[in-house]
Design an enzyme around this catalytic site. Structure first.
Site, PDB file in Angstrom:
ATOM      1  N   GLY A 146      19.617 -19.527 -45.076  1.00  0.00           N
ATOM      2  CA  GLY A 146      18.226 -19.867 -44.797  1.00  0.00           C
ATOM      3  C   GLY A 146      17.464 -20.153 -46.077  1.00  0.00           C
ATOM      4  O   GLY A 146      17.936 -19.844 -47.177  1.00  0.00           O
ATOM      5  N   ASP A 170      13.212 -24.543 -54.645  1.00  0.00           N
ATOM      6  CA  ASP A 170      11.852 -24.111 -54.272  1.00  0.00           C
ATOM      7  C   ASP A 170      11.607 -22.685 -54.778  1.00  0.00           C
ATOM      8  O   ASP A 170      10.515 -22.363 -55.263  1.00  0.00           O
ATOM      9  CB  ASP A 170      11.670 -24.118 -52.745  1.00  0.00           C
ATOM     10  CG  ASP A 170      11.996 -25.470 -52.132  1.00  0.00           C
ATOM     11  OD1 ASP A 170      11.823 -26.486 -52.823  1.00  0.00           O
ATOM     12  OD2 ASP A 170      12.443 -25.502 -50.966  1.00  0.00           O
ATOM     13  N   ASN A 219       8.290 -22.790 -48.601  1.00  0.00           N
ATOM     14  CA  ASN A 219       9.288 -22.031 -49.372  1.00  0.00           C
ATOM     15  C   ASN A 219       8.715 -21.685 -50.755  1.00  0.00           C
ATOM     16  O   ASN A 219       8.841 -20.553 -51.234  1.00  0.00           O
ATOM     17  CB  ASN A 219      10.573 -22.847 -49.583  1.00  0.00           C
ATOM     18  CG  ASN A 219      11.312 -23.170 -48.292  1.00  0.00           C
ATOM     19  OD1 ASN A 219      11.093 -22.527 -47.272  1.00  0.00           O
ATOM     20  ND2 ASN A 219      12.187 -24.166 -48.324  1.00  0.00           N
ATOM     21  N   GLY A 227       7.285 -26.928 -49.195  1.00  0.00           N
ATOM     22  CA  GLY A 227       5.970 -26.371 -49.514  1.00  0.00           C
ATOM     23  C   GLY A 227       5.903 -24.881 -49.244  1.00  0.00           C
ATOM     24  O   GLY A 227       5.618 -24.075 -50.135  1.00  0.00           O
ATOM     25  N   SER A 259      24.237 -24.273 -60.735  1.00  0.00           N
ATOM     26  CA  SER A 259      24.927 -23.123 -61.323  1.00  0.00           C
ATOM     27  C   SER A 259      24.815 -23.085 -62.850  1.00  0.00           C
ATOM     28  O   SER A 259      25.168 -22.098 -63.489  1.00  0.00           O
ATOM     29  CB  SER A 259      26.394 -23.137 -60.912  1.00  0.00           C
ATOM     30  OG  SER A 259      26.968 -24.333 -61.396  1.00  0.00           O
ATOM     31  N   THR A 303      16.045 -28.133 -62.887  1.00  0.00           N
ATOM     32  CA  THR A 303      16.981 -27.116 -62.393  1.00  0.00           C
ATOM     33  C   THR A 303      18.374 -27.736 -62.341  1.00  0.00           C
ATOM     34  O   THR A 303      18.540 -28.897 -61.963  1.00  0.00           O
ATOM     35  CB  THR A 303      16.549 -26.585 -61.005  1.00  0.00           C
ATOM     36  OG1 THR A 303      16.282 -27.678 -60.145  1.00  0.00           O
ATOM     37  CG2 THR A 303      15.319 -25.718 -61.105  1.00  0.00           C
TER      38      THR A 303
END
Ligand code: RIB
Length: 291
Positions: free
Chosen positions: A271, A236, A41, A39, A207, A204
Site C-alpha cells: 500500500g 511520496d 501520500n 498528494g 535502492s 530519488t
C-alpha cells in the site's frame, strides 16, 4: 506550515507474479481497495514526520475515503466532496515490489482558481510551503499565485509530463523527481537541469538512495537496506518526510536521513498511504542502525 494542493485517489492494488504482456490476461494473487494518490501520500508523510500540513483536495461521494484520511490523524476541513468519481488508480505490484500504475483524475481535476487563491490569501506566506504534484488541474496557476504571495513552492514532477514540468520550472523552490523523470526533463530541456535557478533539486534513486542538489553542492543520502514488498508511494514518503523535517528546521543531512529511513520502512509494507511509518517508528529504525 505546509499547504498541499494535492490528489486523493482510491488505489486498487493487485499483487501479481509478473506484469501482463500486451493482449494477455493474468490472474492476481490479491486485491485491496485503499487510500492513495501522490498528494495525500505526501501529506500523510509530512504529518507523520511531525509537519504541520493542510491538505486541500477533492473527492467524489466516498465517505470511507474521508474516514481513512481522518483515521490517520489528518484534518479533513479543506477536503471537499464534489459530483463525479473520486480519483483512482489501478496498481499492479510484482514479486520484486515494482509497480505499474494507471490513474484516472476524477475529482482531482475539480480545483477552482477562486477557491485556491482565497485559501492562499488566508494563510501567511512566511515559512510556508505550497506543495504540488502533476495529478491535479491548475497547478501552474496555483504555483504562480503562491510565488506572487511569497510562499515557497515544492513540486514533484510526477506523473511526468515535460510540457507541464517546463511551465512549473520558473515557480519552484524545491523540485523532486526520480531518475527516470530527471532524464526525461533533461532531454526535453536540452540542458543540465542542475543549472536551473532552483534552490533545491531532490532526485530519488530507489535502492541507491537520493541526492539533493543545492546550487553548487550536492548532498548524497544512501538508502537503508530493506527488502521491498511494494515500492508504491516510496517517493511520496521521501519527499513529504524531507519537507516536514526541513520546514521544522532540521539540518539538511538529518532531514535526508529521516526521509531515507521512512521510505525504507514504507516499501516493506503493501500500500501507499497506509504503509507510511510514524515518527517513532522511523526514529527507532534509525537508532537501531546506529547501535
Ligand atoms: O505515488 C504513488 C501514487 O501514485 C499511488 O498512491 C497512486 O494513487 C498514484 O497517484
Amino acid at each position: 506550515m505546509i499547504l498541499n494542493f494535492g490528489s486523493i485517489n482510491i488505489d486498487n492494488v493487485y499483487q501479481v507474479s509478473r506484469f501482463p504482456e500486451a493482449g494477455e490476461t493474468i490472474s492476481s494473487k490479491s486485491y485491496e481497495k485503499i487510500l492513495g494518490g501522490k498528494g495525500i501520500n505526501q501529506s500523510i508523510a509530512i504529518q507523520r514526520a511531525g509537519g504541520n500540513v493542510k491538505h486541500i483536495g477533492f473527492i467524489g461521494d466516498d465517505e470511507w475515503i474521508l474516514n481513512q484520511i481522518s483515521s490517520m490523524d489528518m484534518k479533513v476541513d479543506f477536503i471537499s466532496k464534489c459530483y463525479g468519481p473520486t480519483g483512482h488508480a489501478i496498481i499492479f505490484v510484482d514479486e520484486n515490489g515494482e509497480n505499474q500504475i494507471i490513474i484516472h483524475p476524477g475529482a482531482n481535476n475539480k480545483f477552482s482558481k477562486s477557491q485556491c487563491f482565497e485559501i492562499l490569501e488566508n494563510f501567511t506566506s512566511k515559512d510556508t510551503w505550497v506543495v504540488l504534484q502533476n495529478e491535479i488541474n491548475l497547478s501552474v496557476e496555483i504555483a504562480t499565485k503562491a510565488k506572487e504571495l511569497g510562499f515557497k513552492v515544492c513540486y514533484s514532477a510526477a506523473p511526468f509530463d515535460s510540457d507541464h514540468a517546463r511551465k512549473m520550472l520558473p515557480h519552484i523552490d524545491l523540485l523532486a523527481m526520480n531518475e527516470t523523470e530527471l532524464k526525461e526533463l533533461q532531454k526535453s530541456l536540452g540542458e543540465n537541469v542542475f543549472n536551473l535557478d532552483i534552490d533545491m533539486i531532490l532526485v530519488t534513486l530507489g535502492s541507491q538512495g537520493a541526492e539533493l542538489h543545492l546550487g553548487n553542492s550536492t548532498i548524497k543520502q544512501s538508502s537503508f537496506v530493506n527488502k521491498a514488498v511494494d515500492t508504491t508511494g516510496a517517493g511520496d514518503t521521501f519527499l513529504g518526510s524531507f519537507l516536514a523535517c526541513h520546514n521544522n528546521g532540521y539540518v539538511t543531512e538529518k532531514s535526508l536521513e529521516y526521509a531515507a529511513a521512512a521510505s525504507s520502512i514504507q516499501i516493506t509494507r503493501i500500500g501507499a498511504a497506509k504503509a507510511i511509518p510514524t515518527f517513532d517508528e522511523v526514529q527507532e529504525f534509525i537508532n537501531e542502525r546506529k547501535e
